[in-house]
Scaffold this motif. Structure first.
Motif, PDB file in Angstrom:
ATOM      1  N   ALA A   1      -1.018 -37.957  -3.524  1.00 26.97           N
ATOM      2  CA  ALA A   1      -1.202 -36.989  -4.684  1.00 26.97           C
ATOM      3  C   ALA A   1       0.211 -36.388  -5.146  1.00 26.97           C
ATOM      4  O   ALA A   1       1.386 -36.602  -4.436  1.00 26.97           O
ATOM      5  N   VAL A   2       0.361 -36.203  -6.374  1.00 24.03           N
ATOM      6  CA  VAL A   2       1.380 -35.678  -7.061  1.00 24.03           C
ATOM      7  C   VAL A   2       1.387 -34.225  -7.801  1.00 24.03           C
ATOM      8  O   VAL A   2       0.676 -34.240  -8.623  1.00 24.03           O
ATOM      9  N   PRO A   3       1.843 -33.410  -7.065  1.00 21.49           N
ATOM     10  CA  PRO A   3       1.724 -31.906  -7.676  1.00 21.49           C
ATOM     11  C   PRO A   3       2.856 -31.712  -8.764  1.00 21.49           C
ATOM     12  O   PRO A   3       3.919 -32.452  -9.009  1.00 21.49           O
ATOM     13  N   MET A   4       2.555 -30.697  -9.383  1.00 13.86           N
ATOM     14  CA  MET A   4       3.309 -30.074 -10.682  1.00 13.86           C
ATOM     15  C   MET A   4       3.242 -28.662 -10.809  1.00 13.86           C
ATOM     16  O   MET A   4       2.420 -28.134 -10.428  1.00 13.86           O
ATOM     17  N   GLY A   5       4.355 -28.164 -11.479  1.00 17.35           N
ATOM     18  CA  GLY A   5       4.230 -26.689 -12.055  1.00 17.35           C
ATOM     19  C   GLY A   5       5.198 -26.298 -12.788  1.00 17.35           C
ATOM     20  O   GLY A   5       6.227 -26.794 -12.731  1.00 17.35           O
ATOM     21  N   PHE A   6       4.750 -25.390 -13.710  1.00 17.67           N
ATOM     22  CA  PHE A   6       5.465 -24.975 -14.996  1.00 17.67           C
ATOM     23  C   PHE A   6       5.359 -23.605 -15.285  1.00 17.67           C
ATOM     24  O   PHE A   6       4.220 -22.815 -15.142  1.00 17.67           O
ATOM     25  N   TYR A   7       6.239 -23.154 -15.927  1.00 15.21           N
ATOM     26  CA  TYR A   7       6.121 -21.484 -16.098  1.00 15.21           C
ATOM     27  C   TYR A   7       6.942 -21.491 -17.566  1.00 15.21           C
ATOM     28  O   TYR A   7       7.969 -21.930 -17.870  1.00 15.21           O
ATOM     29  N   VAL A   8       6.329 -20.601 -18.386  1.00 14.34           N
ATOM     30  CA  VAL A   8       6.924 -20.307 -19.923  1.00 14.34           C
ATOM     31  C   VAL A   8       6.776 -18.829 -20.243  1.00 14.34           C
ATOM     32  O   VAL A   8       5.921 -18.459 -20.083  1.00 14.34           O
ATOM     33  N   ASN A   9       7.986 -18.257 -20.638  1.00 13.98           N
ATOM     34  CA  ASN A   9       8.107 -16.967 -21.220  1.00 13.98           C
ATOM     35  C   ASN A   9       8.482 -16.746 -22.332  1.00 13.98           C
ATOM     36  O   ASN A   9       9.816 -17.088 -22.635  1.00 13.98           O
ATOM     37  N   PRO A  10       7.727 -16.533 -23.513  1.00 22.26           N
ATOM     38  CA  PRO A  10       8.342 -16.276 -24.720  1.00 22.26           C
ATOM     39  C   PRO A  10       9.009 -15.073 -24.952  1.00 22.26           C
ATOM     40  O   PRO A  10       8.541 -13.780 -24.634  1.00 22.26           O
ATOM     41  N   VAL A  11      10.307 -15.077 -24.917  1.00 19.15           N
ATOM     42  CA  VAL A  11      11.159 -13.924 -25.159  1.00 19.15           C
ATOM     43  C   VAL A  11      10.816 -12.957 -26.391  1.00 19.15           C
ATOM     44  O   VAL A  11      10.891 -11.720 -26.528  1.00 19.15           O
ATOM     45  N   ASP A  12      11.069 -13.610 -27.472  1.00 24.24           N
ATOM     46  CA  ASP A  12      10.778 -13.215 -28.598  1.00 24.24           C
ATOM     47  C   ASP A  12       9.873 -13.989 -29.718  1.00 24.24           C
ATOM     48  O   ASP A  12       9.692 -15.102 -29.221  1.00 24.24           O
ATOM     49  N   ASP A  13      10.153 -13.934 -30.940  1.00 24.21           N
ATOM     50  CA  ASP A  13       9.674 -14.735 -32.015  1.00 24.21           C
ATOM     51  C   ASP A  13      10.497 -15.981 -31.931  1.00 24.21           C
ATOM     52  O   ASP A  13       9.819 -17.104 -32.692  1.00 24.21           O
ATOM     53  N   HIS A  14      11.768 -16.119 -31.714  1.00 25.01           N
ATOM     54  CA  HIS A  14      12.525 -17.409 -31.731  1.00 25.01           C
ATOM     55  C   HIS A  14      12.798 -17.937 -30.189  1.00 25.01           C
ATOM     56  O   HIS A  14      12.872 -19.241 -30.355  1.00 25.01           O
ATOM     57  N   TRP A  15      12.987 -17.186 -29.197  1.00 27.50           N
ATOM     58  CA  TRP A  15      13.382 -17.815 -28.040  1.00 27.50           C
ATOM     59  C   TRP A  15      12.416 -17.878 -26.831  1.00 27.50           C
ATOM     60  O   TRP A  15      11.479 -17.016 -27.097  1.00 27.50           O
ATOM     61  N   ALA A  16      12.549 -18.766 -26.118  1.00 23.93           N
ATOM     62  CA  ALA A  16      11.503 -18.923 -25.025  1.00 23.93           C
ATOM     63  C   ALA A  16      12.246 -19.573 -23.999  1.00 23.93           C
ATOM     64  O   ALA A  16      13.073 -20.325 -23.970  1.00 23.93           O
ATOM     65  N   PHE A  17      11.856 -19.145 -22.755  1.00 24.93           N
ATOM     66  CA  PHE A  17      12.372 -19.684 -21.259  1.00 24.93           C
ATOM     67  C   PHE A  17      11.294 -20.227 -20.536  1.00 24.93           C
ATOM     68  O   PHE A  17      10.235 -19.749 -20.725  1.00 24.93           O
ATOM     69  N   GLY A  18      11.732 -21.236 -19.954  1.00 22.27           N
ATOM     70  CA  GLY A  18      10.645 -21.916 -19.023  1.00 22.27           C
ATOM     71  C   GLY A  18      11.307 -22.634 -17.613  1.00 22.27           C
ATOM     72  O   GLY A  18      12.695 -22.949 -17.704  1.00 22.27           O
ATOM     73  N   LEU A  19      10.473 -22.979 -16.783  1.00 21.17           N
ATOM     74  CA  LEU A  19      10.683 -23.688 -15.626  1.00 21.17           C
ATOM     75  C   LEU A  19       9.659 -24.699 -15.365  1.00 21.17           C
ATOM     76  O   LEU A  19       8.882 -24.614 -15.625  1.00 21.17           O
ATOM     77  N   GLY A  20      10.367 -25.840 -14.887  1.00 17.75           N
ATOM     78  CA  GLY A  20       9.458 -26.906 -14.334  1.00 17.75           C
ATOM     79  C   GLY A  20       9.857 -27.162 -12.973  1.00 17.75           C
ATOM     80  O   GLY A  20      11.173 -27.699 -12.787  1.00 17.75           O
TER      81      GLY A  20
END
Length: 434
Positions: free
Chosen positions: A101-120
């Motif tokens: 088994a191979v797990p994975m996880g991701f998170y994305v937060n659109p900060v505004d109309d231009h910037w976004a932050f994510g984790l993987g």
């Protein structure tokens, strides 16, 4: 006794390849279940969920809601070994890859109309292989476990509705263990006569390496998007130990029984992924992609052993020194095409076809890396019971060309056979938007 006599038993990084994997060399493709359904054909140009953190960090700016995507891919491999022959007697069952088994996880937060932050958090490389204890080719490898886990904080910026870019540094931890058997029966060695039996050699090591992923996403027309993603090389300097144990009938000085400090340098290769997503109408999309991987970085494997622990009064066992094994891998291309059909608001159906080159060659291929060129057929579906939740499922079938293994070590021991590999992959993912 020459140090090269056991070189094929000590190369830890040789264990980084396996028939269980759905990408060339020792890479894993399983970082997205939605992408798995289309054979990863639109990996850098299609933005479906937060797994775009890996596929193309520039795509995070296209996601308008905060979201989490988690998933797991399970791999069931099958190997048929035929026409086997070698210096030692043994079996060739071929069931050396356990259900994995191979797990994975991701998170994305659109900060505004231009910037976004994510984790993987995901696994870009890895394997488990474990031959039966009576395997005929165990002199060239018996058991291998390697894990690479990557943590990737990521940002993206959209210049406008047409062009966005993204970047994410990667923190990568690699750990591995290798076991091999060396049979010394029938050898005539100075001062020891003709020993009989096996010795067992185990190498373990780990390290943390750093790299980055970067991408650009262009909305060329209202219906066409183009994506380009670069995954950098990562340099590892593994620190660990080599442990040698001798069986009955093998004097300690034959193999140099003991525990040694071991060092190994290894580069995982850079890759470039380019893909196109074309929207045909409100229901149909088609995808095409190509990935180049610089596997030619892996020309040889070198393990350096030092720090001898005396065993049986032996002051300078044969394992001390530098041991090198040739690999001579070459760069590879993978090509994929796929399509998706939006059946209704809740359901999307996917399928894809992938052709993936192997970096190995007929001269240096071993039982640890008995892989050839691959064809992979994939199907998948996404179900959204509400606007906040999507459940993705995928299935892939991998079929490899039949390849030959023909190895001889410096002791004159040999093993040859044919490998016919296939695998089934199953994926399950969940995306929650809030």
């Amino acid at each position: 006794m020459k140090k090269t006599m056991i070189k094929s038993s000590l190369s830890l990084a040789v264990t980084l390849a396996s028939t269980q994997l759905f990408a060339s060399g020792f890479a894993l493709n399983e970082q997205s279940i939605s992408g798995m359904g289309t054979g990863f054909a639109g990996r850098s140009s299609s933005v479906d969920d937060a797994s775009i953190v890996y596929g193309n960090p520039a795509g995070m700016s296209r996601l308008k809601r905060q979201q989490v995507t988690v998933g797991v891919a399970a791999i069931d491999a099958k190997t048929d070994i035929s026409d086997a022959s070698g210096s030692r007697a043994g079996t060739n069952k071929g069931d050396m890859v356990p259900f994995t088994a191979v797990p994975m996880g991701f998170y994305v937060n659109p900060v505004d109309d231009h910037w976004a932050f994510g984790l993987g958090v995901y696994a870009p490389y890895g394997l488990i292989t474990d031959y039966e204890s009576s395997f005929q080719g165990q002199n060239f490898g018996s058991k291998s476990i390697v894990k690479v886990v990557t943590f990737q904080p990521t940002i993206s910026y959209a210049f406008n509705d047409k062009v966005s870019i993204g970047f994410g540094p990667t923190i990568n931890r690699i750990s591995g263990a290798l076991e091999s058997t060396l049979n010394v029966s029938g050898l005539t060695l100075p001062a020891t006569g003709r020993p009989s039996g096996d010795g067992r050699i185990q190498v373990k090591g780990d390290d943390v390496g750093y790299g980055f992923n970067a991408g650009i996403l262009v909305q060329a027309t209202d219906s066409t998007s183009l994506g380009l993603t670069y995954h950098s090389k990562v340099t590892y300097k593994l620190d660990g130990h080599t442990e040698v144990r001798t069986g009955a009938g093998v004097p300690p000085q034959i193999l140099g029984s003991g525990r040694y400090d071991a060092k190994l340098s290894l580069d995982t290769p850079e890759s470039v992924d380019f893909s196109i997503t074309q929207k045909l109408d409100d229901a149909w999309k088609v995808y095409a992609g190509a990935t180049w991987t610089r596997w030619s970085r892996l020309q040889d494997i070198t393990v350096r052993n030092s720090g001898v622990t005396r065993a049986g009064g032996v002051a300078a066992p044969a394992l001390v020194g530098t041991i090198t094994e040739e690999q001579n891998w070459h760069d590879t291309w993978a090509y994929a095409v796929g399509t998706s059909y939006q059946l209704n608001k809740q359901w999307v159906l996917r399928t894809g076809l992938t052709f993936d080159q192997s970096p190995t060659n007929n001269t240096d291929r071993s039982p640890r890396i008995p892989t050839g060129d691959r064809t992979i057929f994939s199907v998948g579906a996404g179900y959204s019971p509400t606007d906040d939740i999507t459940i993705d499922v995928a299935y892939s079938y991998l079929d490899e060309e039949t390849v030959k293994v023909n190895r001889t070590n410096a002791l004159g021991q040999r093993y040859s056979s044919k490998y016919d590999n296939s695998a089934n992959g199953f994926g399950l993912g969940l995306t929650y938007r809030f």
